[in-house]
Design a protein around this motif. Structure first.
Motif, PDB file in Angstrom:
ATOM      1  N   ARG A  57       5.480   2.484   1.708  1.00 56.51           N
ATOM      2  CA  ARG A  57       5.181   1.779   0.460  1.00 56.51           C
ATOM      3  C   ARG A  57       4.869   0.314   0.725  1.00 56.51           C
ATOM      4  O   ARG A  57       3.952  -0.268   0.131  1.00 56.51           O
ATOM      5  CB  ARG A  57       6.352   1.923  -0.514  1.00 56.51           C
ATOM      6  CG  ARG A  57       6.253   1.055  -1.773  1.00 56.51           C
ATOM      7  CD  ARG A  57       4.998   1.368  -2.598  1.00 56.51           C
ATOM      8  NE  ARG A  57       4.729   0.316  -3.553  1.00 56.51           N
ATOM      9  CZ  ARG A  57       5.317   0.205  -4.747  1.00 56.51           C
ATOM     10  NH1 ARG A  57       6.217   1.089  -5.124  1.00 56.51           N
ATOM     11  NH2 ARG A  57       4.999  -0.766  -5.565  1.00 56.51           N
ATOM     12  N   ASP A 103       1.318  -1.766   0.053  1.00 53.43           N
ATOM     13  CA  ASP A 103       1.178  -3.027  -0.671  1.00 53.43           C
ATOM     14  C   ASP A 103       0.345  -4.036   0.112  1.00 53.43           C
ATOM     15  O   ASP A 103      -0.518  -4.725  -0.451  1.00 53.43           O
ATOM     16  CB  ASP A 103       2.563  -3.625  -0.956  1.00 53.43           C
ATOM     17  CG  ASP A 103       3.334  -2.847  -2.015  1.00 53.43           C
ATOM     18  OD1 ASP A 103       2.692  -2.152  -2.816  1.00 53.43           O
ATOM     19  OD2 ASP A 103       4.572  -2.930  -2.022  1.00 53.43           O
ATOM     20  N   LEU A 112       1.243   7.846  -5.474  1.00 50.20           N
ATOM     21  CA  LEU A 112       1.034   6.833  -4.446  1.00 50.20           C
ATOM     22  C   LEU A 112       0.348   7.413  -3.214  1.00 50.20           C
ATOM     23  O   LEU A 112      -0.434   6.719  -2.549  1.00 50.20           O
ATOM     24  CB  LEU A 112       2.367   6.194  -4.063  1.00 50.20           C
ATOM     25  CG  LEU A 112       3.004   5.300  -5.126  1.00 50.20           C
ATOM     26  CD1 LEU A 112       4.337   4.759  -4.642  1.00 50.20           C
ATOM     27  CD2 LEU A 112       2.081   4.145  -5.486  1.00 50.20           C
ATOM     28  N   LEU A 144       6.216   8.844  -0.031  1.00 51.82           N
ATOM     29  CA  LEU A 144       5.518   8.458  -1.254  1.00 51.82           C
ATOM     30  C   LEU A 144       5.451   9.631  -2.224  1.00 51.82           C
ATOM     31  O   LEU A 144       5.353  10.790  -1.811  1.00 51.82           O
ATOM     32  CB  LEU A 144       4.091   7.988  -0.935  1.00 51.82           C
ATOM     33  CG  LEU A 144       3.940   6.761  -0.035  1.00 51.82           C
ATOM     34  CD1 LEU A 144       2.466   6.488   0.233  1.00 51.82           C
ATOM     35  CD2 LEU A 144       4.604   5.536  -0.657  1.00 51.82           C
ATOM     36  N   GLU A 151       3.545   8.801   6.622  1.00 51.73           N
ATOM     37  CA  GLU A 151       3.586   9.876   5.623  1.00 51.73           C
ATOM     38  C   GLU A 151       3.312  11.239   6.256  1.00 51.73           C
ATOM     39  O   GLU A 151       3.846  12.251   5.806  1.00 51.73           O
ATOM     40  CB  GLU A 151       2.571   9.593   4.515  1.00 51.73           C
ATOM     41  CG  GLU A 151       2.965   8.462   3.592  1.00 51.73           C
ATOM     42  CD  GLU A 151       4.278   8.743   2.874  1.00 51.73           C
ATOM     43  OE1 GLU A 151       4.338   9.742   2.121  1.00 51.73           O
ATOM     44  OE2 GLU A 151       5.236   7.982   3.083  1.00 51.73           O
TER      45      GLU A 151
END
Length: 352
Positions: free
Chosen positions: A207, A211, A246, A242, A236
């Motif tokens: 995450r 960003d 996302l 996520l 991931e």
């Protein structure tokens, strides 16, 4: 005087295919105590061992996302504060002549003339302080409220320039001390003779990497954005964290960052991988159509557009509908084709 410096922020035409509303996710709310620096944690020192001069900056609580020497020889570090969502990018550049305050001013003036600043508000060039700065705010991005504050600063010593860029979305006046506290710690100085002993850094999670990638993407730094995006994708792939929304944003933006930085095969492969996992999500197909358009493949671009609009009901929550292909620079090359124009007319006339 003509600057001897490489252009760290080349002017580019702003071109985006499709982004999600979730591209603009706000920062987590924090209390004042959480933003206070931890005691006894040494500052980060950004340098090349062989060049002897580097930048000391207090990035307590930040996580390094990018730490590299670029192909043109400039040293770059990008870091994110997970709680405040403040992004810091530092670039060190060695020049063949003496680095000067005038050279810093010329660089800030060049950035001021660029498309990012011109499209912003509250633009201010400050040359009265110890470190010259250029700041502006981008209140909206593609019709979404953003309030992203940008501050550029420059320091010169010997034959080295240090360019610092701070940015934060959902900026308020309460964030001003965060920006100033970082700039107050900036020093160009000789490299330490012994490595500074610091706690092992905690790597950013997917995450946080997302960003940082989003912040770079909004500045058209597509090639740079692929670095944190790809790290997030790798995390991931190994261990998903996520949620579905996302994850879609990550695939969308990484695929388009590859495409818009000229890495078309990577962009195509990534979007196709997303389609295999989530075949009914329309923006994967739409952005694949953009990629095919950049590859000048009319037939596949039209096919992907048809599929995208067929699944238009499956957008993420918060999206305001499908993007208009007429407004995408990627598709402009095809507007001379009657079959393509007819397809766009049919797709955009259909509301469901």
């Amino acid at each position: 005087m003509k600057s001897q410096r490489a252009q760290a922020n080349p002017l580019q035409v702003f071109k985006v295919c499709a982004l999600s509303f979730w591209f603009f996710l706000p920062a987590e709310s924090i209390g004042p105590s959480e933003a206070v620096a931890r005691e006894n944690e040494p500052p980060i020192f950004v340098t090349w061992p062989e060049k002897g001069l580097g930048l000391s900056i207090d990035l307590t609580g930040f996580k390094k996302v990018i730490d590299q020497v670029k192909p043109d020889g400039r040293r770059n570090l990008t870091a994110l504060h997970p709680k405040t969502k403040l992004n810091v990018s530092i670039t060190l550049e060695k020049v063949p002549t003496q680095a000067t305050a005038q050279g810093c001013l010329e660089q800030l003036q060049l950035i001021r003339k660029g498309p990012y600043v011109i499209g912003g508000q509250d633009i201010a060039l400050n040359v009265t302080g110890e470190i010259p700065t250029l700041e502006y705010t981008l209140h909206e991005f593609q019709g979404n409220r953003l309030d992203e504050k940008h501050v550029y600063a420059c320091v010169a010593q010997d034959n080295v320039y240090a360019d610092i860029h701070l940015s934060k979305a959902q900026y308020t006046a309460a964030d001003a001390p965060l920006f100033q506290s970082i700039l107050n710690t900036v020093r160009l100085q000789p490299s330490p003779s012994k490595p500074v002993q610091a706690p092992p850094p905690v790597p950013p999670n997917s995450r946080e990497l997302l960003d940082v990638g989003n912040a770079l993407y909004r500045q058209n730094q597509y090639a740079q954005a692929t670095l944190p995006y790809q790290k997030a994708f790798d995390l991931e792939t190994a261990e998903p964290q996520l949620d579905r929304t996302l994850w879609r944003v990550l695939i969308d933006n990484l695929g388009m960052a590859y495409t818009l930085s000229g890495q078309l095969p990577k962009g195509k492969a990534l979007l196709e991988q997303g389609i295999q996992t989530d075949p009914a999500y329309p923006l994967f197909h739409y952005n694949l159509a953009c990629t095919y358009a950049e590859m000048n493949d009319l037939d596949h671009a039209m096919q992907s557009l048809k599929t995208a609009f067929r699944h238009r009901k499956n957008l993420n929550p918060g999206n305001n509908g499908m993007p208009n292909p007429r407004q995408s620079p990627s598709f402009q090359r095809f507007m001379k084709h009657e079959a393509f124009r007819n397809l766009i007319n049919d797709l955009t006339a259909t509301k469901s």
